[in-house]
Write a protein that holds these residues in place. Structure first.
Motif, PDB file in Angstrom:
ATOM      1  N   THR A  16       0.838  -1.205   0.000  1.00  0.00           N
ATOM      2  CA  THR A  16       0.000   0.000   0.000  1.00  0.00           C
ATOM      3  C   THR A  16       0.873   1.255   0.000  1.00  0.00           C
ATOM      4  O   THR A  16       0.570   2.237  -0.695  1.00  0.00           O
ATOM      5  N   ALA A  17       1.960   1.237   0.752  1.00  0.00           N
ATOM      6  CA  ALA A  17       2.878   2.380   0.773  1.00  0.00           C
ATOM      7  C   ALA A  17       3.520   2.581  -0.597  1.00  0.00           C
ATOM      8  O   ALA A  17       3.627   3.722  -1.075  1.00  0.00           O
ATOM      9  N   ALA A  18       3.933   1.502  -1.244  1.00  0.00           N
ATOM     10  CA  ALA A  18       4.518   1.607  -2.583  1.00  0.00           C
ATOM     11  C   ALA A  18       3.489   2.152  -3.571  1.00  0.00           C
ATOM     12  O   ALA A  18       3.812   2.990  -4.419  1.00  0.00           O
ATOM     13  N   PHE A  19       2.256   1.702  -3.441  1.00  0.00           N
ATOM     14  CA  PHE A  19       1.172   2.202  -4.294  1.00  0.00           C
ATOM     15  C   PHE A  19       0.977   3.702  -4.068  1.00  0.00           C
ATOM     16  O   PHE A  19       0.836   4.468  -5.019  1.00  0.00           O
ATOM     17  N   GLY A  20       1.001   4.123  -2.807  1.00  0.00           N
ATOM     18  CA  GLY A  20       0.808   5.537  -2.468  1.00  0.00           C
ATOM     19  C   GLY A  20       1.908   6.439  -2.994  1.00  0.00           C
ATOM     20  O   GLY A  20       1.683   7.629  -3.222  1.00  0.00           O
ATOM     21  N   ARG A  21       3.108   5.894  -3.196  1.00  0.00           N
ATOM     22  CA  ARG A  21       4.238   6.692  -3.702  1.00  0.00           C
ATOM     23  C   ARG A  21       4.257   6.810  -5.224  1.00  0.00           C
ATOM     24  O   ARG A  21       5.094   7.542  -5.772  1.00  0.00           O
ATOM     25  N   LEU A  22       3.365   6.111  -5.908  1.00  0.00           N
ATOM     26  CA  LEU A  22       3.380   6.162  -7.376  1.00  0.00           C
ATOM     27  C   LEU A  22       3.065   7.560  -7.878  1.00  0.00           C
ATOM     28  O   LEU A  22       2.109   8.198  -7.400  1.00  0.00           O
ATOM     29  N   PRO A  23       3.812   8.034  -8.858  1.00  0.00           N
ATOM     30  CA  PRO A  23       3.449   9.298  -9.495  1.00  0.00           C
ATOM     31  C   PRO A  23       2.082   9.152 -10.173  1.00  0.00           C
ATOM     32  O   PRO A  23       1.706   8.053 -10.610  1.00  0.00           O
ATOM     33  N   HIS A  24       1.354  10.243 -10.256  1.00  0.00           N
ATOM     34  CA  HIS A  24      -0.010  10.210 -10.790  1.00  0.00           C
ATOM     35  C   HIS A  24      -0.106   9.521 -12.159  1.00  0.00           C
ATOM     36  O   HIS A  24      -0.994   8.677 -12.341  1.00  0.00           O
ATOM     37  N   PRO A  25       0.771   9.827 -13.134  1.00  0.00           N
ATOM     38  CA  PRO A  25       0.650   9.145 -14.437  1.00  0.00           C
ATOM     39  C   PRO A  25       0.837   7.629 -14.345  1.00  0.00           C
ATOM     40  O   PRO A  25       0.162   6.866 -15.046  1.00  0.00           O
ATOM     41  N   ARG A  27       0.159   5.830 -11.666  1.00  0.00           N
ATOM     42  CA  ARG A  27      -1.041   5.307 -10.997  1.00  0.00           C
ATOM     43  C   ARG A  27      -2.184   5.149 -12.003  1.00  0.00           C
ATOM     44  O   ARG A  27      -2.903   4.157 -11.975  1.00  0.00           O
ATOM     45  N   LEU A  28      -2.331   6.114 -12.896  1.00  0.00           N
ATOM     46  CA  LEU A  28      -3.365   6.006 -13.930  1.00  0.00           C
ATOM     47  C   LEU A  28      -3.110   4.797 -14.831  1.00  0.00           C
ATOM     48  O   LEU A  28      -4.048   4.078 -15.201  1.00  0.00           O
ATOM     49  N   GLU A  29      -1.848   4.563 -15.162  1.00  0.00           N
ATOM     50  CA  GLU A  29      -1.493   3.404 -15.978  1.00  0.00           C
ATOM     51  C   GLU A  29      -1.813   2.105 -15.227  1.00  0.00           C
ATOM     52  O   GLU A  29      -2.368   1.164 -15.800  1.00  0.00           O
ATOM     53  N   LEU A  30      -1.500   2.082 -13.946  1.00  0.00           N
ATOM     54  CA  LEU A  30      -1.800   0.911 -13.124  1.00  0.00           C
ATOM     55  C   LEU A  30      -3.309   0.679 -13.057  1.00  0.00           C
ATOM     56  O   LEU A  30      -3.773  -0.458 -13.144  1.00  0.00           O
ATOM     57  N   GLU A  31      -4.077   1.734 -12.913  1.00  0.00           N
ATOM     58  CA  GLU A  31      -5.533   1.594 -12.866  1.00  0.00           C
ATOM     59  C   GLU A  31      -6.060   0.983 -14.164  1.00  0.00           C
ATOM     60  O   GLU A  31      -6.943   0.124 -14.140  1.00  0.00           O
ATOM     61  N   GLU A  32      -5.494   1.399 -15.291  1.00  0.00           N
ATOM     62  CA  GLU A  32      -5.896   0.827 -16.580  1.00  0.00           C
ATOM     63  C   GLU A  32      -5.508  -0.651 -16.657  1.00  0.00           C
ATOM     64  O   GLU A  32      -6.307  -1.494 -17.073  1.00  0.00           O
ATOM     65  N   PHE A  33      -4.291  -0.973 -16.239  1.00  0.00           N
ATOM     66  CA  PHE A  33      -3.840  -2.371 -16.222  1.00  0.00           C
ATOM     67  C   PHE A  33      -4.747  -3.210 -15.305  1.00  0.00           C
ATOM     68  O   PHE A  33      -5.080  -4.346 -15.630  1.00  0.00           O
ATOM     69  N   PHE A  72      -1.901 -15.302  -3.144  1.00  0.00           N
ATOM     70  CA  PHE A  72      -2.207 -13.889  -3.344  1.00  0.00           C
ATOM     71  C   PHE A  72      -0.892 -13.118  -3.382  1.00  0.00           C
ATOM     72  O   PHE A  72      -0.090 -13.188  -2.457  1.00  0.00           O
ATOM     73  N   SER A  73      -0.662 -12.389  -4.469  1.00  0.00           N
ATOM     74  CA  SER A  73       0.622 -11.726  -4.681  1.00  0.00           C
ATOM     75  C   SER A  73       0.532 -10.223  -4.455  1.00  0.00           C
ATOM     76  O   SER A  73      -0.557  -9.655  -4.331  1.00  0.00           O
ATOM     77  N   ALA A  74       1.694  -9.600  -4.449  1.00  0.00           N
ATOM     78  CA  ALA A  74       1.754  -8.138  -4.364  1.00  0.00           C
ATOM     79  C   ALA A  74       1.000  -7.524  -5.540  1.00  0.00           C
ATOM     80  O   ALA A  74       0.290  -6.526  -5.375  1.00  0.00           O
ATOM     81  N   VAL A  75       1.125  -8.114  -6.715  1.00  0.00           N
ATOM     82  CA  VAL A  75       0.407  -7.597  -7.890  1.00  0.00           C
ATOM     83  C   VAL A  75      -1.100  -7.715  -7.682  1.00  0.00           C
ATOM     84  O   VAL A  75      -1.849  -6.793  -8.010  1.00  0.00           O
ATOM     85  N   ASP A  76      -1.558  -8.826  -7.116  1.00  0.00           N
ATOM     86  CA  ASP A  76      -2.993  -8.978  -6.852  1.00  0.00           C
ATOM     87  C   ASP A  76      -3.488  -7.879  -5.914  1.00  0.00           C
ATOM     88  O   ASP A  76      -4.561  -7.312  -6.120  1.00  0.00           O
ATOM     89  N   LEU A  77      -2.694  -7.559  -4.896  1.00  0.00           N
ATOM     90  CA  LEU A  77      -3.066  -6.484  -3.983  1.00  0.00           C
ATOM     91  C   LEU A  77      -3.057  -5.138  -4.704  1.00  0.00           C
ATOM     92  O   LEU A  77      -3.956  -4.321  -4.508  1.00  0.00           O
ATOM     93  N   LEU A  78      -2.076  -4.904  -5.555  1.00  0.00           N
ATOM     94  CA  LEU A  78      -2.035  -3.650  -6.312  1.00  0.00           C
ATOM     95  C   LEU A  78      -3.281  -3.485  -7.182  1.00  0.00           C
ATOM     96  O   LEU A  78      -3.812  -2.376  -7.311  1.00  0.00           O
ATOM     97  N   VAL A  79      -3.761  -4.565  -7.747  1.00  0.00           N
ATOM     98  CA  VAL A  79      -4.976  -4.509  -8.563  1.00  0.00           C
ATOM     99  C   VAL A  79      -6.166  -4.120  -7.691  1.00  0.00           C
ATOM    100  O   VAL A  79      -6.987  -3.292  -8.089  1.00  0.00           O
ATOM    101  N   TYR A  80      -6.254  -4.684  -6.487  1.00  0.00           N
ATOM    102  CA  TYR A  80      -7.302  -4.280  -5.538  1.00  0.00           C
ATOM    103  C   TYR A  80      -7.209  -2.787  -5.248  1.00  0.00           C
ATOM    104  O   TYR A  80      -8.207  -2.062  -5.277  1.00  0.00           O
ATOM    105  N   LEU A  81      -6.003  -2.330  -4.918  1.00  0.00           N
ATOM    106  CA  LEU A  81      -5.814  -0.925  -4.562  1.00  0.00           C
ATOM    107  C   LEU A  81      -6.148  -0.001  -5.721  1.00  0.00           C
ATOM    108  O   LEU A  81      -6.824   1.022  -5.539  1.00  0.00           O
ATOM    109  N   ALA A  82      -5.688  -0.352  -6.917  1.00  0.00           N
ATOM    110  CA  ALA A  82      -5.940   0.490  -8.097  1.00  0.00           C
ATOM    111  C   ALA A  82      -7.422   0.540  -8.443  1.00  0.00           C
ATOM    112  O   ALA A  82      -7.913   1.553  -8.936  1.00  0.00           O
ATOM    113  N   ALA A  83      -8.134  -0.536  -8.160  1.00  0.00           N
ATOM    114  CA  ALA A  83      -9.567  -0.584  -8.447  1.00  0.00           C
ATOM    115  C   ALA A  83     -10.400   0.032  -7.326  1.00  0.00           C
ATOM    116  O   ALA A  83     -11.609   0.220  -7.478  1.00  0.00           O
ATOM    117  N   GLY A  84      -9.761   0.339  -6.199  1.00  0.00           N
ATOM    118  CA  GLY A  84     -10.485   0.904  -5.065  1.00  0.00           C
ATOM    119  C   GLY A  84     -11.409  -0.104  -4.390  1.00  0.00           C
ATOM    120  O   GLY A  84     -12.381   0.276  -3.750  1.00  0.00           O
TER     121      GLY A  84
END
Length: 164
Positions: A16-25, A27-33, A72-84
């Protein structure tokens, strides 16, 4: 069990901390992925739903779930976070997969780990037409590439492997 809960909380905090540090562009790319990955997993689930995979899983008691843990991987969690999406609470006290709830998986199909969404037992695979089996395995390769796209957004190998 308390140890697993603690490890889970620490791992969630780290990602979650790594996700929070992502630059806005980024993060938008991650949300699309993330949207693409969830849709892809749902399509894979729909493919096996043709042969009522859920009934087969219920019939055997989800033996693969009983043996599979901690996918459950870090990527799986990132997908949860990006999707809200609100994150589930694993059940480390059930002696089975900690993501197995009553009566089914705590994780919606579009957000399940790679191993969970790509595994088909013989009961399911034998009922699918050959071309659908081929399509499923092509989709599995595409899903692996989607995981790699998300991992590539982070330095080094910081998002490789299971969360626990």
């Amino acid at each position: 069990m308390a140890g697993w809960d603690h490890e889970w909380q620490e791992a969630v905090h780290r990602v979650t901390a790594a996700f929070g540090r992502l630059p806005h562009p980024v993060r938008l790319e991650l949300e699309e992925f993330a949207r693409g990955m969830a849709a892809h997993k749902e399509a894979m689930q729909q493919l096996v739903a043709q042969v009522d995979a859920a009934a087969h899983c219920a019939g055997c008691g989800g033996a693969c779930c009983a043996r599979g843990k901690y996918h459950f991987s870090a990527v799986d969690l990132l997908v949860y976070l990006a999707a809200g999406k609100p994150l589930f609470a694993p059940r480390f006290d059930n002696g089975l997969c900690p993501y197995l709830g009553e009566p089914e998986c705590l994780i919606p199909p579009g957000y399940r780990p790679f191993n969970c969404i790509t595994f088909n037992c013989d009961l399911i695979e034998d009922q699918l037409p050959r071309e659908e089996v081929s399509r499923f395995y092509k989709m599995e390769q595409e899903l692996a590439a989607r995981y790699a796209e998300i991992r590539a957004l982070f330095p080094g190998r910081s998002m490789d492997g299971p969360l626990l």
